[in-house]
Scaffold this motif. Structure first.
Motif, short mmCIF file in Angstrom:
data_model
loop_
_atom_site.label_atom_id
_atom_site.label_comp_id
_atom_site.label_asym_id
_atom_site.label_seq_id
_atom_site.Cartn_x
_atom_site.Cartn_y
_atom_site.Cartn_z
N GLN A 169 -33.21 -22.53 7.22
CA GLN A 169 -33.21 -22.09 5.84
C GLN A 169 -34.58 -22.27 5.21
OE1 GLN A 169 -30.80 -20.25 4.48
NE2 GLN A 169 -29.94 -20.42 6.56
N GLU A 170 -35.25 -23.37 5.49
CA GLU A 170 -36.61 -23.56 5.00
C GLU A 170 -37.54 -22.50 5.56
OE1 GLU A 170 -37.87 -27.48 6.01
OE2 GLU A 170 -36.48 -28.49 4.65
N TRP A 171 -37.31 -22.15 6.81
CA TRP A 171 -38.14 -21.14 7.48
C TRP A 171 -37.96 -19.78 6.81
CZ3 TRP A 171 -37.32 -19.39 13.25
CH2 TRP A 171 -38.47 -18.77 13.73
N LEU A 172 -36.71 -19.40 6.55
CA LEU A 172 -36.44 -18.13 5.88
C LEU A 172 -37.08 -18.10 4.49
CD1 LEU A 172 -32.71 -17.34 6.76
CD2 LEU A 172 -34.73 -16.05 7.50
N ALA A 173 -36.93 -19.21 3.75
CA ALA A 173 -37.49 -19.27 2.40
C ALA A 173 -39.01 -19.13 2.42
CB ALA A 173 -37.07 -20.57 1.72
N ALA A 174 -39.65 -19.83 3.35
CA ALA A 174 -41.11 -19.74 3.46
C ALA A 174 -41.55 -18.34 3.86
CB ALA A 174 -41.62 -20.77 4.47
N THR A 175 -40.82 -17.75 4.78
CA THR A 175 -41.20 -16.42 5.27
C THR A 175 -41.01 -15.37 4.19
OG1 THR A 175 -40.52 -17.11 7.49
CG2 THR A 175 -40.83 -14.76 7.14
N GLN A 176 -40.01 -15.56 3.33
CA GLN A 176 -39.82 -14.64 2.20
C GLN A 176 -41.00 -14.73 1.24
OE1 GLN A 176 -36.01 -16.02 0.81
NE2 GLN A 176 -34.85 -14.62 2.13
N LYS A 177 -41.52 -15.93 1.02
CA LYS A 177 -42.70 -16.09 0.17
C LYS A 177 -43.91 -15.39 0.76
CE LYS A 177 -41.90 -20.54 -2.14
NZ LYS A 177 -42.46 -21.91 -2.32
N LEU A 178 -44.00 -15.43 2.08
CA LEU A 178 -45.16 -14.88 2.78
C LEU A 178 -45.09 -13.36 2.92
CD1 LEU A 178 -45.20 -17.62 5.53
CD2 LEU A 178 -47.12 -17.18 3.98
N ASP A 179 -43.91 -12.81 2.76
CA ASP A 179 -43.70 -11.38 2.99
C ASP A 179 -44.01 -10.62 1.70
OD1 ASP A 179 -42.93 -9.16 4.58
OD2 ASP A 179 -40.98 -9.12 3.57
N LYS A 180 -45.16 -9.94 1.68
CA LYS A 180 -45.59 -9.21 0.49
C LYS A 180 -45.19 -7.74 0.61
CE LYS A 180 -47.69 -12.97 -0.88
NZ LYS A 180 -47.17 -13.80 -1.98
N GLY A 181 -45.28 -7.02 -0.49
CA GLY A 181 -44.95 -5.61 -0.47
C GLY A 181 -45.96 -4.80 0.31
N GLY A 182 -45.57 -3.59 0.63
CA GLY A 182 -46.49 -2.67 1.28
C GLY A 182 -46.62 -2.88 2.77
N LYS A 183 -45.57 -3.42 3.38
CA LYS A 183 -45.63 -3.58 4.85
C LYS A 183 -45.84 -2.20 5.49
CE LYS A 183 -41.67 -5.60 5.58
NZ LYS A 183 -41.11 -5.72 4.24
N GLY A 184 -46.68 -2.19 6.52
CA GLY A 184 -46.96 -0.93 7.20
C GLY A 184 -48.08 -0.14 6.55
N GLU A 185 -48.59 -0.64 5.40
CA GLU A 185 -49.67 0.04 4.70
C GLU A 185 -50.93 -0.83 4.77
OE1 GLU A 185 -48.37 0.71 0.75
OE2 GLU A 185 -46.53 1.76 1.35
N PRO A 186 -52.10 -0.25 4.62
CA PRO A 186 -53.32 -1.06 4.62
C PRO A 186 -53.25 -2.15 3.55
CG PRO A 186 -53.84 1.28 4.78
CD PRO A 186 -52.36 1.19 4.50
N GLY A 187 -53.50 -3.38 3.94
CA GLY A 187 -53.46 -4.49 2.99
C GLY A 187 -52.10 -5.12 2.84
N GLY A 188 -51.08 -4.53 3.41
CA GLY A 188 -49.74 -5.11 3.32
C GLY A 188 -49.63 -6.36 4.18
N GLN A 189 -48.94 -7.37 3.69
CA GLN A 189 -48.80 -8.63 4.41
C GLN A 189 -47.38 -8.82 4.90
OE1 GLN A 189 -50.63 -12.25 2.73
NE2 GLN A 189 -48.66 -13.27 3.06
N GLN A 190 -47.25 -9.19 6.18
CA GLN A 190 -45.94 -9.43 6.78
C GLN A 190 -45.67 -10.93 6.84
OE1 GLN A 190 -45.08 -7.05 10.37
NE2 GLN A 190 -47.12 -6.16 10.13
N GLY A 191 -44.47 -11.33 6.42
CA GLY A 191 -44.09 -12.73 6.52
C GLY A 191 -44.03 -13.20 7.96
N ILE A 192 -43.58 -12.33 8.83
CA ILE A 192 -43.53 -12.61 10.26
C ILE A 192 -43.54 -11.29 11.00
CG2 ILE A 192 -41.00 -12.64 10.38
CD1 ILE A 192 -41.27 -14.95 12.46
N TYR A 193 -44.20 -11.26 12.12
CA TYR A 193 -44.14 -10.09 13.00
C TYR A 193 -43.20 -10.46 14.14
CZ TYR A 193 -45.43 -6.23 16.08
OH TYR A 193 -45.39 -5.12 16.89
N LEU A 194 -41.99 -9.91 14.11
CA LEU A 194 -40.98 -10.20 15.12
C LEU A 194 -40.41 -8.90 15.65
CD1 LEU A 194 -39.24 -12.27 16.64
CD2 LEU A 194 -37.67 -12.28 14.69
N PRO A 195 -40.88 -8.44 16.80
CA PRO A 195 -40.35 -7.21 17.38
C PRO A 195 -38.84 -7.32 17.62
CG PRO A 195 -42.35 -7.89 18.49
CD PRO A 195 -41.94 -9.02 17.62
N GLY A 196 -38.18 -6.19 17.57
CA GLY A 196 -36.72 -6.18 17.64
C GLY A 196 -36.13 -6.55 18.98
#
Length: 424
Positions: A169-196
């Motif tokens: 749960q702490e991990w999910l909460a931290a990753t949500q904080k780290l996950d910014k908008g605009g994923k897949g776009e230049p400058g977008g920040q991903q909380g985690i890169y986890l391939p499916g």
């Protein structure tokens, strides 16, 4: 006649390896051959180990031969069956390969040596369990490696995260904080890169839930992805995977996740610590900015379960140098050489009691903490066939793309059961 009499006396007294020791002392050092896999140990380690071992055992000429992983199964089987033109007295094998070699036949059982001389009670389960078949130990743990979380310290600091998460749960909460908008776009920040399709990571989540990839009942195997425990693990994987832009239909090598992380806009990946070197090589600006922590567990009491990769050591039944082969393994698993290997190669030593030797290496220390909860894939001689066809990957993609989890899991479980129940 004198030589034959001496052999007879020695055989009666030792019941070990006939008169090979005597032959070695009278005719010069006995040649003992150790097969190691390419990349498992550095040239410097091999040279130092060989010199030290021969100094301690002047009656042995230790010959180390390096093998490629590609095609090695057939080469090992040829040795075990007595059909090889090459000789091997001790062989390094992948920890999950031991069961298929036991099925081939021709392995020495090493249960008693493990108990009496090698400290088997402290072995990492992820190495020792796959080396054991029907209660008999054939594979001797040598070294381990497993996945940890590699993270970008700057991005964690910018998000106000001051310590590594200890629970899911702490991990999910931290990753949500780290996950910014605009994923897949230049400058977008991903909380985690986890391939499916990173099924090794999913396996750890399943073990945390008390489930497994497959189970055996009265000698018959069946897939277990349709169990509620496995489905719960897949749901957690789905939550975590959604906090990044990892592809739902590819694994961690397509594209290589270290290259994605190196672009500087990914906060975390789940990988062996060694991938940090690849990241820094691709983006030198990240040097010194990477941190490591064990995959969090369901509670803070212990880290999450992880798939343990690594190697075991085996002795062919047909070797005429059993006693000397045992000596080689005794040296390789000693604290002296476990420490040397772990610190040189950033591996996890084969025992939980030796985890302290890598405390000065942040990545290896995180790996060693996780290794205490390490597991291996189902101990079937046919598991390699499951990985080759891998019905786990399409199951994961199906769930991540919104298909019915129960139906996808039943399909995958049925496929796993059929593969494991096949007869070669």
């Amino acid at each position: 006649m004198r030589f034959l009499a001496l052999c007879t006396a020695l055989a009666a007294a030792t019941a070990l390896s006939g008169c090979t020791g005597s032959a070695g002392s009278e005719a010069g050092p006995e040649k003992v051959t150790l097969w190691l896999m390419k990349g498992s140990a550095s040239d410097d380690f091999i040279a130092k180990f060989t010199a030290d071992f021969e100094k301690e055992h002047p009656d042995i000429d230790l010959v180390v031969k390096i093998q490629e992983w590609t095609g090695v199964v057939d080469k090992v089987n040829a040795v075990l069956e007595g059909k090889s033109k090459e000789n091997a007295d001790v062989i390094e094998v992948g920890n999950t390969q031991v069961a298929q070699y036991v099925e081939t036949g021709g392995l020495r059982e090493l249960t008693l040596e493990g108990l009496r001389a090698w400290g088997s009670n402290d072995w990492l389960r992820g190495l020792s369990d796959p080396g054991s078949v029907d209660g008999a130990q054939y594979g001797v743990p040598w070294y381990a490696a497993n996945r940890v979380v590699i993270y970008n310290k700057d991005l964690f600091a910018s998000a106000g995260i001051k310590s590594a998460p200890k629970t899911r749960q702490e991990w999910l909460a931290a990753t949500q904080k780290l996950d910014k908008g605009g994923k897949g776009e230049p400058g977008g920040q991903q909380g985690i890169y986890l391939p499916g399709q990173n099924w090794y990571v999913l396996a750890g989540f399943i073990w945390d839930e008390g489930g497994d990839l497959a189970v055996e009942n009265s000698g018959e195997w069946s897939g277990a992805l349709d169990d509620d425990k496995a489905l719960s693990a897949m749901e957690f994987y789905k939550q975590l995977q959604s906090l990044g832009d990892g592809p739902k239909d590819a694994d961690e090598e397509t594209p290589p996740q270290s290259q994605v992380f190196a672009r500087g806009q990914v906060a975390q990946i789940i990988a062996p610590p060694g991938q940090a070197r690849e990241i820094e090589a691709a983006n030198p600006a990240l040097k010194g900015k990477l941190g490591f922590f064990p995959i969090p567990g369901k509670t803070s009491e212990k880290p999450g379960a992880v798939f343990t990769g690594g190697s075991d050591l085996i002795i062919p039944e047909k070797t005429k140098r059993r006693a000397q082969a045992v000596d080689v393994i005794t040296a390789l698993v000693s604290e002296k050489w476990q420490t040397e290997l772990a610190t040189t190669m950033s591996y996890v030593p084969n025992k939980t009691t030796l985890a302290h030797v890598v405390e000065g290496n942040e990545g290896a220390a995180a790996m060693a903490t996780g290794a205490a909860q390490g597991r291996a894939t189902p101990n079937s001689a046919h598991w390699a066939d499951v990985e080759a066809k891998n019905p786990i990957k399409p199951f994961m993609t199906a769930v991540l793309t919104g298909q019915d989890p129960n139906r996808a899991a039943a399909t995958a479980s049925d496929a796993i059961g059929k593969i494991l129940s096949s007869r070669r």
